[in-house]
Design an enzyme around this catalytic site. Sequence first.
Site, PDB file in Angstrom:
ATOM      1  N   ASP A 285       0.858  -1.171   0.000  1.00 28.53           N
ATOM      2  CA  ASP A 285       0.000   0.000   0.000  1.00 28.53           C
ATOM      3  C   ASP A 285       0.907   1.238   0.000  1.00 28.53           C
ATOM      4  OD1 ASP A 285      -3.247   0.426   1.595  1.00 28.53           O
ATOM      5  OD2 ASP A 285      -2.190   1.722   0.166  1.00 28.53           O
ATOM      6  N   GLU A 491     -10.811   6.123   4.730  1.00 22.48           N
ATOM      7  CA  GLU A 491      -9.742   5.610   5.596  1.00 22.48           C
ATOM      8  C   GLU A 491      -9.901   6.128   7.028  1.00 22.48           C
ATOM      9  OE1 GLU A 491      -6.699   5.870   1.894  1.00 22.48           O
ATOM     10  OE2 GLU A 491      -5.909   4.940   3.706  1.00 22.48           O
TER      11      GLU A 491
HETATM   12  O1  LIG Z   1      -4.733   5.039  -3.524  1.00 18.18           O
HETATM   13  C1  LIG Z   1      -3.828   3.963  -3.449  1.00 18.18           C
HETATM   14  C2  LIG Z   1      -4.043   3.201  -2.145  1.00 18.18           C
HETATM   15  C3  LIG Z   1      -5.387   2.482  -2.095  1.00 18.18           C
HETATM   16  O2  LIG Z   1      -5.464   1.534  -3.161  1.00 18.18           O
HETATM   17  C4  LIG Z   1      -5.527   1.739  -0.748  1.00 18.18           C
HETATM   18  O3  LIG Z   1      -6.754   1.011  -0.683  1.00 18.18           O
HETATM   19  C5  LIG Z   1      -5.527   2.715   0.413  1.00 18.18           C
HETATM   20  O4  LIG Z   1      -5.228   2.042   1.626  1.00 18.18           O
HETATM   21  C6  LIG Z   1      -4.600   3.865   0.170  1.00 18.18           C
HETATM   22  N1  LIG Z   1      -4.341   4.845   1.022  1.00 18.18           N
HETATM   23  C7  LIG Z   1      -3.557   5.708   0.364  1.00 18.18           C
HETATM   24  C8  LIG Z   1      -3.045   6.965   0.968  1.00 18.18           C
HETATM   25  N2  LIG Z   1      -3.154   6.893   2.387  1.00 18.18           N
HETATM   26  C9  LIG Z   1      -2.698   7.904   3.145  1.00 18.18           C
HETATM   27  C10 LIG Z   1      -3.104   7.949   4.491  1.00 18.18           C
HETATM   28  C11 LIG Z   1      -2.664   8.990   5.284  1.00 18.18           C
HETATM   29  C12 LIG Z   1      -1.842   9.992   4.750  1.00 18.18           C
HETATM   30  C13 LIG Z   1      -1.469   9.926   3.397  1.00 18.18           C
HETATM   31  C14 LIG Z   1      -1.884   8.892   2.594  1.00 18.18           C
HETATM   32  C15 LIG Z   1      -3.311   5.271  -0.897  1.00 18.18           C
HETATM   33  N3  LIG Z   1      -3.969   4.113  -0.991  1.00 18.18           N
END
Ligand SMILES: OC[C@@H]1[C@@H](O)[C@H](O)[C@@H](O)c2nc(CNc3ccccc3)cn21
Length: 602
Positions: A285, A491
């Site tokens: 991820d 999320e």
């Molecule tokens: O968008 C790409 C992936 C997605 O496919 C996953 O299901 C998901 O868990 C996912 N989360 C992020 C970004 N998460 C994030 C969380 C906190 C701060 C910055 C980015 C990207 N992605």
Amino acid sequence: DNVKYKDPKQPVAARVKDLLGRMTVDEKIGQMVQIERLSATPDIVRRYFIGSLLSGGGSVPNPEATVADWINMVNDFQNGSLSTRLGIPMIYGIDAVHGHNNVINATIFPHNIGLGATRDTDLVKRIGAATAAEVRATGIPYAFAPCIAVCRDPRWGRCYESYSEDTKLVQNMTDVILGLQGEIPKGSRLGVPYVAGKDKVAACAKHFVADGGTTRGIDENNTVANQHELLSIHMPPYYDSVIKGVSTVMVSYSSWNGKRMHANRDLITGYLKDKLNFKGFVISDWEGIDRITSPPHSNYTYSVLASITAGIDMVMVPNNYIEFINDLKYLVKNKFIPMDRIDDAVSRILRVKFTMGLFENPIADFSMVNEVGSQPHRDIAREAVRKSLVLLKNGKQGSEPVLPLPKRASKVLVAGSHADNLGYQCGGWTIGWQGFSGNANTTGTTILTGIKSAVDRNTEISYMENPNTDYIKSNNFSYAIVVVGEHPYTEMFGDSSNLTIADPGPNIIRTVCGNVKCVVVIISGRPVVVEPYLSMIDALVAAWLPGTEGQGVADVLFGDHEFSGKLSRTWFRSVDQLPMNVGDPHYDPLFPYGFGLTTKAV
Ligand SMILES: OC[C@@H]1[C@@H](O)[C@H](O)[C@@H](O)c2nc(CNc3ccccc3)cn21
């Protein structure tokens, strides 16, 4: 030319072996790198042999991007890859998790919790096929879907991405993979990656494993479960996904019994690859390897060592690709990571790229642009909305059923924060990563618009988001439809310990239902607190996150179609009961798993 790997008549295994044998360490490592489009240029893609790019949630070519803008962006990056020595095409991935949800005017389908309520695997397969067509229309051949989490606590911000709390139902819903990637031809080997052609995409079963079982539903946290619980509750959908030819699997941010999944070799290599015989590629991820350590990124060399050794094949870096490449090269050169681990990773990536025809068709054309938001796709989405709604109450004790509502009435009140808000009815992962509010960001039909076009032309519809008692009393309404619920979230921003309807929803329910016969429609990513209001409500409908085709709500409210949806998750009485899932010893829900009243179409 007679180079074996370029010959589509050669077996995939032979093409992989031939190409691997020609690759330098830099070219091999480059294939394992996926970077965010915002960090990329065609020249960077060429110079670092980058194997994959992605759009993170809301990462678009430009704010008003057309389908042509998407195609041109993807092709520009692809030309960077094709201009490398070996000309290995890159694969561009995006979260098309309820339609092609980053793209303006795309069809937005109900989120998975609603699809689970339909119990209709054929419908879900058709949704997969429609989604694949819209994704390929924009030049993209890879979708980070389906999420096959088995959400066991609705306090989890991603529970709406889970088809159900029931493992069997989630297993059945993996049929969406056959829509996304294509039906596997009779007589073909099962359990190997399969993508039918240019209108299909490589899919991604996520997030491996037990992402839906974290303590109190805290996102990216720890799942405490013994081996039997892991293998009976959370693992089975991966078995079905592998058998249905899923091309990729994404690892979960979460931990199992205190061990980060991104560093779990026993489960990624030992179970998924060696026991389930998964032959596609495993992708991390976003910054998933960084979060192996706490604080994240505090020992990146270790993150690279632990994750690649665990069996991750492609890393969604997504930005610090130079650091990643340098660390991995160091670890390989100094034998901390054996070359055959690198060869396994690259072979899996190449196998998917060869199988899906990416070498033969690396550049997208404009032949499918009309697929995006097409009427046939919107009709499928409207059908899905109809079938996803769950009727929880239909008339007070001892009184006549309220639904289906009469289309002919002198005056009808439509109230509530969610009645005329396309963004609210789509939920998270829509246009923006966290979704949006209002009706401007994309095209669709709000629930209010759907009601207006459903009723008799002599019926007067009054829309008032938050009416007061005087207004209601002075208008002598035949009945009211109140649409309230949760605001969009994605999320960890959706993690909640109280699961309440967003204000002023509860007050709107009290004011309207206290003065006129009311149907309450709840727009939410999960069951929410309703028990305190239930007695004053005449009819109650769970609509989940229906997406752009809000007309589907009116279709069942007014009896053009019957209510058929069944709860895909337990509707709690109080949050103090959580976690509480069907089959638990102390099971005392407000509405049990599988519950749903029906109506007859009129
Ligand atoms: O968008 C790409 C992936 C997605 O496919 C996953 O299901 C998901 O868990 C996912 N989360 C992020 C970004 N998460 C994030 C969380 C906190 C701060 C910055 C980015 C990207 N992605």
